[in-house]
Scaffold this motif. Sequence first.
Motif, PDB file in Angstrom:
ATOM      1  N   LYS A 120      47.612  22.666   3.731  1.00 34.51           N
ATOM      2  CA  LYS A 120      48.113  23.760   2.896  1.00 34.51           C
ATOM      3  C   LYS A 120      49.491  23.472   2.296  1.00 34.51           C
ATOM      4  CE  LYS A 120      50.085  26.573   6.646  1.00 34.51           C
ATOM      5  NZ  LYS A 120      50.089  27.932   7.234  1.00 34.51           N
ATOM      6  N   ASP A 121      50.214  22.503   2.835  1.00 32.94           N
ATOM      7  CA  ASP A 121      51.514  22.126   2.277  1.00 32.94           C
ATOM      8  C   ASP A 121      51.428  20.892   1.386  1.00 32.94           C
ATOM      9  OD1 ASP A 121      52.860  24.232   3.491  1.00 32.94           O
ATOM     10  OD2 ASP A 121      53.175  23.101   5.337  1.00 32.94           O
ATOM     11  N   GLY A 122      50.196  20.516   1.005  1.00 34.23           N
ATOM     12  CA  GLY A 122      50.019  19.371   0.121  1.00 34.23           C
ATOM     13  C   GLY A 122      49.661  18.099   0.839  1.00 34.23           C
ATOM     14  N   HIS A 123      49.933  18.032   2.133  1.00 27.31           N
ATOM     15  CA  HIS A 123      49.500  16.907   2.964  1.00 27.31           C
ATOM     16  C   HIS A 123      49.197  17.443   4.361  1.00 27.31           C
ATOM     17  CE1 HIS A 123      53.934  17.172   3.088  1.00 27.31           C
ATOM     18  NE2 HIS A 123      53.784  16.938   4.371  1.00 27.31           N
ATOM     19  N   LYS A 124      48.499  16.661   5.157  1.00 25.89           N
ATOM     20  CA  LYS A 124      48.015  17.152   6.444  1.00 25.89           C
ATOM     21  C   LYS A 124      49.143  17.268   7.471  1.00 25.89           C
ATOM     22  CE  LYS A 124      43.315  15.325   5.977  1.00 25.89           C
ATOM     23  NZ  LYS A 124      42.294  14.433   6.564  1.00 25.89           N
ATOM     24  N   ASN A 125      49.193  18.423   8.108  1.00 24.70           N
ATOM     25  CA  ASN A 125      50.107  18.654   9.212  1.00 24.70           C
ATOM     26  C   ASN A 125      49.370  19.320  10.359  1.00 24.70           C
ATOM     27  OD1 ASN A 125      52.971  17.825   8.861  1.00 24.70           O
ATOM     28  ND2 ASN A 125      52.769  18.972   6.940  1.00 24.70           N
ATOM     29  N   ILE A 126      49.981  19.294  11.532  1.00 19.23           N
ATOM     30  CA  ILE A 126      49.392  19.877  12.730  1.00 19.23           C
ATOM     31  C   ILE A 126      50.080  21.207  13.027  1.00 19.23           C
ATOM     32  CG2 ILE A 126      48.954  19.545  15.205  1.00 19.23           C
ATOM     33  CD1 ILE A 126      49.038  16.509  14.630  1.00 19.23           C
ATOM     34  N   TYR A 127      49.277  22.205  13.345  1.00 24.28           N
ATOM     35  CA  TYR A 127      49.770  23.559  13.583  1.00 24.28           C
ATOM     36  C   TYR A 127      49.216  24.094  14.906  1.00 24.28           C
ATOM     37  CZ  TYR A 127      50.755  23.478   8.534  1.00 24.28           C
ATOM     38  OH  TYR A 127      51.194  23.147   7.272  1.00 24.28           O
ATOM     39  N   LEU A 128      49.888  25.117  15.418  1.00 17.70           N
ATOM     40  CA  LEU A 128      49.429  25.857  16.591  1.00 17.70           C
ATOM     41  C   LEU A 128      49.192  27.304  16.171  1.00 17.70           C
ATOM     42  CD1 LEU A 128      49.022  25.936  19.751  1.00 17.70           C
ATOM     43  CD2 LEU A 128      51.411  26.675  19.876  1.00 17.70           C
ATOM     44  N   SER A 129      48.035  27.857  16.535  1.00 18.20           N
ATOM     45  CA  SER A 129      47.710  29.230  16.147  1.00 18.20           C
ATOM     46  C   SER A 129      47.241  30.029  17.357  1.00 18.20           C
ATOM     47  CB  SER A 129      46.601  29.229  15.078  1.00 18.20           C
ATOM     48  OG  SER A 129      46.178  30.555  14.781  1.00 18.20           O
ATOM     49  N   ASP A 130      47.480  31.341  17.306  1.00 17.52           N
ATOM     50  CA  ASP A 130      46.852  32.207  18.302  1.00 17.52           C
ATOM     51  C   ASP A 130      45.407  32.433  17.892  1.00 17.52           C
ATOM     52  OD1 ASP A 130      46.992  33.980  16.197  1.00 17.52           O
ATOM     53  OD2 ASP A 130      47.903  35.595  17.337  1.00 17.52           O
ATOM     54  N   ILE A 131      44.652  33.095  18.752  1.00 17.92           N
ATOM     55  CA  ILE A 131      43.219  33.251  18.546  1.00 17.92           C
ATOM     56  C   ILE A 131      42.886  34.088  17.305  1.00 17.92           C
ATOM     57  CG2 ILE A 131      43.019  35.303  19.979  1.00 17.92           C
ATOM     58  CD1 ILE A 131      40.392  34.235  21.030  1.00 17.92           C
ATOM     59  N   ILE A 136      51.247  31.553  13.663  1.00 15.39           N
ATOM     60  CA  ILE A 136      51.032  30.129  13.414  1.00 15.39           C
ATOM     61  C   ILE A 136      52.368  29.398  13.441  1.00 15.39           C
ATOM     62  CG2 ILE A 136      50.224  28.418  11.737  1.00 15.39           C
ATOM     63  CD1 ILE A 136      48.201  30.453  10.773  1.00 15.39           C
ATOM     64  N   THR A 137      52.417  28.307  14.194  1.00 18.33           N
ATOM     65  CA  THR A 137      53.619  27.485  14.294  1.00 18.33           C
ATOM     66  C   THR A 137      53.314  26.087  13.773  1.00 18.33           C
ATOM     67  OG1 THR A 137      54.315  28.689  16.272  1.00 18.33           O
ATOM     68  CG2 THR A 137      55.374  26.570  15.855  1.00 18.33           C
ATOM     69  N   GLN A 138      54.127  25.584  12.861  1.00 17.38           N
ATOM     70  CA  GLN A 138      53.947  24.229  12.340  1.00 17.38           C
ATOM     71  C   GLN A 138      54.605  23.243  13.297  1.00 17.38           C
ATOM     72  OE1 GLN A 138      54.894  23.817   8.214  1.00 17.38           O
ATOM     73  NE2 GLN A 138      54.730  21.587   8.220  1.00 17.38           N
ATOM     74  N   LEU A 139      53.833  22.274  13.792  1.00 18.65           N
ATOM     75  CA  LEU A 139      54.333  21.325  14.789  1.00 18.65           C
ATOM     76  C   LEU A 139      54.822  20.015  14.174  1.00 18.65           C
ATOM     77  CD1 LEU A 139      51.679  21.811  17.621  1.00 18.65           C
ATOM     78  CD2 LEU A 139      53.881  22.956  17.332  1.00 18.65           C
ATOM     79  N   THR A 140      54.228  19.580  13.074  1.00 20.24           N
ATOM     80  CA  THR A 140      54.685  18.366  12.387  1.00 20.24           C
ATOM     81  C   THR A 140      55.076  18.726  10.963  1.00 20.24           C
ATOM     82  OG1 THR A 140      52.466  17.739  11.608  1.00 20.24           O
ATOM     83  CG2 THR A 140      53.146  16.928  13.767  1.00 20.24           C
ATOM     84  N   GLN A 141      56.115  18.037  10.441  1.00 22.72           N
ATOM     85  CA  GLN A 141      56.617  18.363   9.115  1.00 22.72           C
ATOM     86  C   GLN A 141      57.015  17.110   8.345  1.00 22.72           C
ATOM     87  OE1 GLN A 141      59.410  21.706   9.047  1.00 22.72           O
ATOM     88  NE2 GLN A 141      58.828  22.231  11.136  1.00 22.72           N
ATOM     89  N   ASP A 142      56.329  16.013   8.620  1.00 24.67           N
ATOM     90  CA  ASP A 142      56.635  14.769   7.927  1.00 24.67           C
ATOM     91  C   ASP A 142      55.963  14.759   6.559  1.00 24.67           C
ATOM     92  OD1 ASP A 142      57.838  11.943   8.535  1.00 24.67           O
ATOM     93  OD2 ASP A 142      55.924  11.574   7.539  1.00 24.67           O
ATOM     94  N   LYS A 143      56.453  13.912   5.665  1.00 17.54           N
ATOM     95  CA  LYS A 143      55.874  13.814   4.330  1.00 17.54           C
ATOM     96  C   LYS A 143      54.542  13.063   4.333  1.00 17.54           C
ATOM     97  CE  LYS A 143      60.232  14.144   1.803  1.00 17.54           C
ATOM     98  NZ  LYS A 143      61.156  13.471   0.852  1.00 17.54           N
ATOM     99  N   ASN A 145      50.742  12.076   6.322  1.00 14.63           N
ATOM    100  CA  ASN A 145      49.642  12.876   6.859  1.00 14.63           C
ATOM    101  C   ASN A 145      49.579  12.739   8.376  1.00 14.63           C
ATOM    102  OD1 ASN A 145      48.294  13.918   4.399  1.00 14.63           O
ATOM    103  ND2 ASN A 145      48.038  11.748   3.945  1.00 14.63           N
ATOM    104  N   ASP A 146      49.411  13.849   9.057  1.00 15.05           N
ATOM    105  CA  ASP A 146      49.234  13.883  10.512  1.00 15.05           C
ATOM    106  C   ASP A 146      47.898  14.550  10.808  1.00 15.05           C
ATOM    107  OD1 ASP A 146      51.871  12.848  10.851  1.00 15.05           O
ATOM    108  OD2 ASP A 146      52.675  14.875  10.656  1.00 15.05           O
ATOM    109  N   TRP A 147      47.084  13.931  11.662  1.00 18.62           N
ATOM    110  CA  TRP A 147      45.749  14.475  11.903  1.00 18.62           C
ATOM    111  C   TRP A 147      45.215  14.018  13.260  1.00 18.62           C
ATOM    112  CZ3 TRP A 147      46.775  10.129   9.160  1.00 18.62           C
ATOM    113  CH2 TRP A 147      45.952   9.008   9.348  1.00 18.62           C
TER     114      TRP A 147
END
Length: 372
Positions: A120-131, A136-143, A145-147
């Motif tokens: 959703k930010d233009g490249h892949k990042n890892i997030y934590l969400s409740d059920i 939602i908390t963004q865990l990675t913020q590098d330019k 892709n993280d997957w």
Amino acid sequence: MRRFMLLLLLLTLSLGMVGCNEDKFMNLRGSVQDRFTGEALSGVQVEIGNFLVESNANGYFILENIPVIDDLKVEDRLIKVTAPGYRTYVQELSLEEGDKRVDIKLDTKERKEFIFVSDKDGHKNIYLSDIYGDKITQLTQDKGNDWAPNWSEDRKEIIFLSDRNGHSNIYTMKADGSNLQQITYTTSNKEDPIWLNKDEIIFVSDRDGDYELYQTNLSSSYLKKITDNNHYDGQVSYSSANNKLLYVSETTGQKKIHIMNQDGQGKMVLHTGFGKDTHPSWSADGRTILFTNQGDSISTIYRINPNGSGLKKVLDNKSKIYDYASYDHKGELILFVVEEDGAKSIKILSSQNKIESVLFEEDRDYDSPEWK
């Protein structure tokens, strides 16, 4: 005198209207359920104004003869529902004469969370969400892709892939995204890194020409090849409960679910039916396996036992692709991904076959969910 008679008539009509209103009543019927499992909740307190009742064994309740009064205070028109282990439900109710029905779905207080990947930010990042997809908390913020995130067994660390330095390599981080550590420094393509134990990992790489399973430790002081053939091996999943690996292999001519011991011995094909199998995952107790099967026009989530018995269809749907299906720790809820209208969304399937959409958005992909 004429004026007095007119005022008296108006007063009589006004009093008559008030009396009529007081003679109006509402009967409120409904049910109380767990929002995600769909389970009927008994013994739940349902309250409106001075009226209080508990839901019966089937989750149903009825509040009878509630007066319909004009200009009633908001707090006296609130329906409140409380149950141990659930968030309090409050909703303003419009009072209307006659029968009214309301079905109430309660949200659990239990802190169920999952990680996922989104572009959703233009490249892949890892997030934590409740059920519920609310927090939602963004865990990675590098330019880059993280997957492909995967929880450690104690849920304190996450292993994942990133191309932030130009090639896909393996990294670890704490559950909150801190303490980033790079594990591998090679140029080969990699897939699906997973934890074997606190210090060792398994991953998939094409370093020898085709994708095979490898084992190493966090310091990369050794490398062990677990599979060795001329066909694709990947999409690996490990169960510490029985020390076995699930993976997808193309040694039979089509990608099918396989199982073997952690040391690479005892290989066995689990599913030999039609279609391409993808992304197997274990239940928490290691007794059940979920996997997705892709047919010509239908995608199906199956359940199977580790010995290949007990194959059972869990969910299917035409023209939709299901992927990354995984049980929660109680085996009650299944996270899965469905592709619709060119975008991937995350949904939850309950043991009551109820589907709830959690994360979805046009032109955005949400995938790779895994329960914390």
